[in-house]
Enzyme design. Sequence first.
Site, PDB file in Angstrom:
ATOM      1  N   CYS A  67      32.415  47.073  42.776  1.00 21.47           N
ATOM      2  CA  CYS A  67      31.434  48.050  43.567  1.00 21.47           C
ATOM      3  C   CYS A  67      30.103  48.468  42.813  1.00 21.47           C
ATOM      4  O   CYS A  67      30.140  47.997  41.493  1.00 21.47           O
ATOM      5  CB  CYS A  67      32.334  49.311  43.951  1.00 21.47           C
ATOM      6  SG  CYS A  67      32.657  49.990  42.364  1.00 21.47           S
ATOM      7  N   HIS A 186      45.706  60.493  36.848  1.00 19.63           N
ATOM      8  CA  HIS A 186      44.565  59.255  36.863  1.00 19.63           C
ATOM      9  C   HIS A 186      43.248  59.770  36.132  1.00 19.63           C
ATOM     10  O   HIS A 186      43.036  61.251  36.341  1.00 19.63           O
ATOM     11  CB  HIS A 186      44.408  58.964  38.185  1.00 19.63           C
ATOM     12  CG  HIS A 186      43.447  57.691  38.492  1.00 19.63           C
ATOM     13  ND1 HIS A 186      42.163  57.830  38.374  1.00 19.63           N
ATOM     14  CD2 HIS A 186      43.484  56.456  38.763  1.00 19.63           C
ATOM     15  CE1 HIS A 186      41.475  56.560  38.515  1.00 19.63           C
ATOM     16  NE2 HIS A 186      42.320  55.944  38.893  1.00 19.63           N
ATOM     17  N   GLU A 188      40.346  59.821  36.937  1.00 15.11           N
ATOM     18  CA  GLU A 188      39.180  60.242  37.860  1.00 15.11           C
ATOM     19  C   GLU A 188      39.861  61.607  38.191  1.00 15.11           C
ATOM     20  O   GLU A 188      38.989  62.692  38.464  1.00 15.11           O
ATOM     21  CB  GLU A 188      39.040  59.439  39.009  1.00 15.11           C
ATOM     22  CG  GLU A 188      38.140  59.933  40.107  1.00 15.11           C
ATOM     23  CD  GLU A 188      38.019  59.290  41.218  1.00 15.11           C
ATOM     24  OE1 GLU A 188      37.890  58.117  41.280  1.00 15.11           O
ATOM     25  OE2 GLU A 188      37.783  60.010  42.087  1.00 15.11           O
ATOM     26  N   THR A 257      38.624  59.328  44.833  1.00 19.33           N
ATOM     27  CA  THR A 257      37.869  58.509  45.683  1.00 19.33           C
ATOM     28  C   THR A 257      38.592  57.159  46.173  1.00 19.33           C
ATOM     29  O   THR A 257      37.910  56.547  47.013  1.00 19.33           O
ATOM     30  CB  THR A 257      36.487  57.952  44.990  1.00 19.33           C
ATOM     31  OG1 THR A 257      36.755  57.488  43.709  1.00 19.33           O
ATOM     32  CG2 THR A 257      35.702  59.284  44.788  1.00 19.33           C
ATOM     33  N   SER A 321      44.743  49.852  38.665  1.00 18.50           N
ATOM     34  CA  SER A 321      43.510  49.920  39.398  1.00 18.50           C
ATOM     35  C   SER A 321      44.079  50.964  40.771  1.00 18.50           C
ATOM     36  O   SER A 321      44.770  50.112  41.583  1.00 18.50           O
ATOM     37  CB  SER A 321      42.620  49.014  39.659  1.00 18.50           C
ATOM     38  OG  SER A 321      41.972  49.134  41.074  1.00 18.50           O
ATOM     39  N   ASN A 323      42.480  51.493  43.545  1.00 23.89           N
ATOM     40  CA  ASN A 323      41.891  51.021  44.823  1.00 23.89           C
ATOM     41  C   ASN A 323      42.742  49.676  45.074  1.00 23.89           C
ATOM     42  O   ASN A 323      42.838  49.484  46.310  1.00 23.89           O
ATOM     43  CB  ASN A 323      40.683  51.101  44.791  1.00 23.89           C
ATOM     44  CG  ASN A 323      39.884  50.015  44.140  1.00 23.89           C
ATOM     45  OD1 ASN A 323      39.667  48.863  44.486  1.00 23.89           O
ATOM     46  ND2 ASN A 323      39.391  50.238  42.835  1.00 23.89           N
TER      47      ASN A 323
END
Length: 413
Positions: A67, A186, A188, A257, A321, A323
């Site tokens: 991304c 996590h 983030e 996100t 990961s 996502n």
Amino acid sequence: MSDASANAAPKPKKPRVNVRRPDVMERVAAEVAVHFHSSIVEKLKDRGGKVTIGNTTVLLAQQFGFCYGVERAIDLAYASRRVFPENRIFLIGEIIHNPDVNHQLREMGIVSLPWQEITPDYDDLTEDDVIIVPAFGAPTHFMKKVEERGSYVVDTTCGDVMKVWRRVRNYAKEGVTSLIHGKANHEETRATSSRALGEKGDGHYLVVLTLTDTDYVCDYIRHGGDKEEFLRRFEGSTSPGFDPDLHLQRVGVANQTTMLKSETEEIQRRFHQAIADRDGTDTAFQVFDTICGATQERQDALFEMLRTKMDLLLVVGGYNSSNTQHLVEIGEKSLPTFFIRDASCIKSLDEIVHYDLHHKQEVSSPYSELLLGDKPVTVGITAGASCPNNLIEETIVKVFSLRGVDHSELERL
Ligand code: SF4
């Protein structure tokens, strides 16, 4: 680490360094292309993401892989090495969740520091050192520590993550507790949680991961309950001093996100309803959808690809990961889906090593009935936002080669 360095006075804060100089970025673009580019993937994209050779078809999702936030983070890490060729360069944790990319940075002499807690390594940092903040961001106390040491900071935090921070900081300013849909441990979410404490450090947050967690909290919002049990259940997922009797009065939802969009929306809906049931109005509820565009596009592209009949789906990416894990969850609901780190996981036509999300371990599965024999086969491939194209190319090449198609035939496309 010496005691003297640990007790030294804070160094003057350095201005953020700009490593995106045009001369540097030109070289960086060339290096990144050598490491992560794939001509075969580009050709497949030009052909609409589909290639059939003999009786084997590979379908690529319309959106997959790196991304914009990840591309930027990698570019800045490479640029740091160019701008500071002689300095020690450290990274807080991993730049992104992909072992191949992290390996490349290690090869460039960029050393990972622990991200779960501030260790004595941070006391050893000097004014000449460079600290790279990963795409996930880092908790505020890490940033403070690095600033105290006076090191150069190259901040690669994604703009979409910073949007979430703005939101939870506002919640804190207004005395609203942040309910964060994410994984408490996590990188983030830890960075976001620290911002939910607000500028004065007196804000509150609660991290929920599942619909079961959500229902438990909603029940507490509606009827109250056993506070000690609540705090035990969410140990490690709440702000210091969190009291469910006080801090669920006014809530605002935000999310990591990279969560599954449909689940995030359901969680928002349930909290909204719980507050409305308790108060008879929803004025004590706020929401802000913070799923990033790239995550959403990759999930939407997979849903679209699943409309085509496929025999199996390969999802390529780092096992940690978030996502990528959600892409696997989406695929699993429709067809045999294998979460692989790279092409080496495809051992043979009847064995694939893959990550089992439910048991949280790598397992080996036979899949002979899917790929063996001469019958036509369609293999879908997608990848998370942290997966480089060279790993996707290697996967495509491996699938075709096991089906008897030589690499050169793909090169000729
Ligand atoms: S997945 Fe989204 S939030 Fe994460 S780096 Fe990429 S664009 Fe940014």
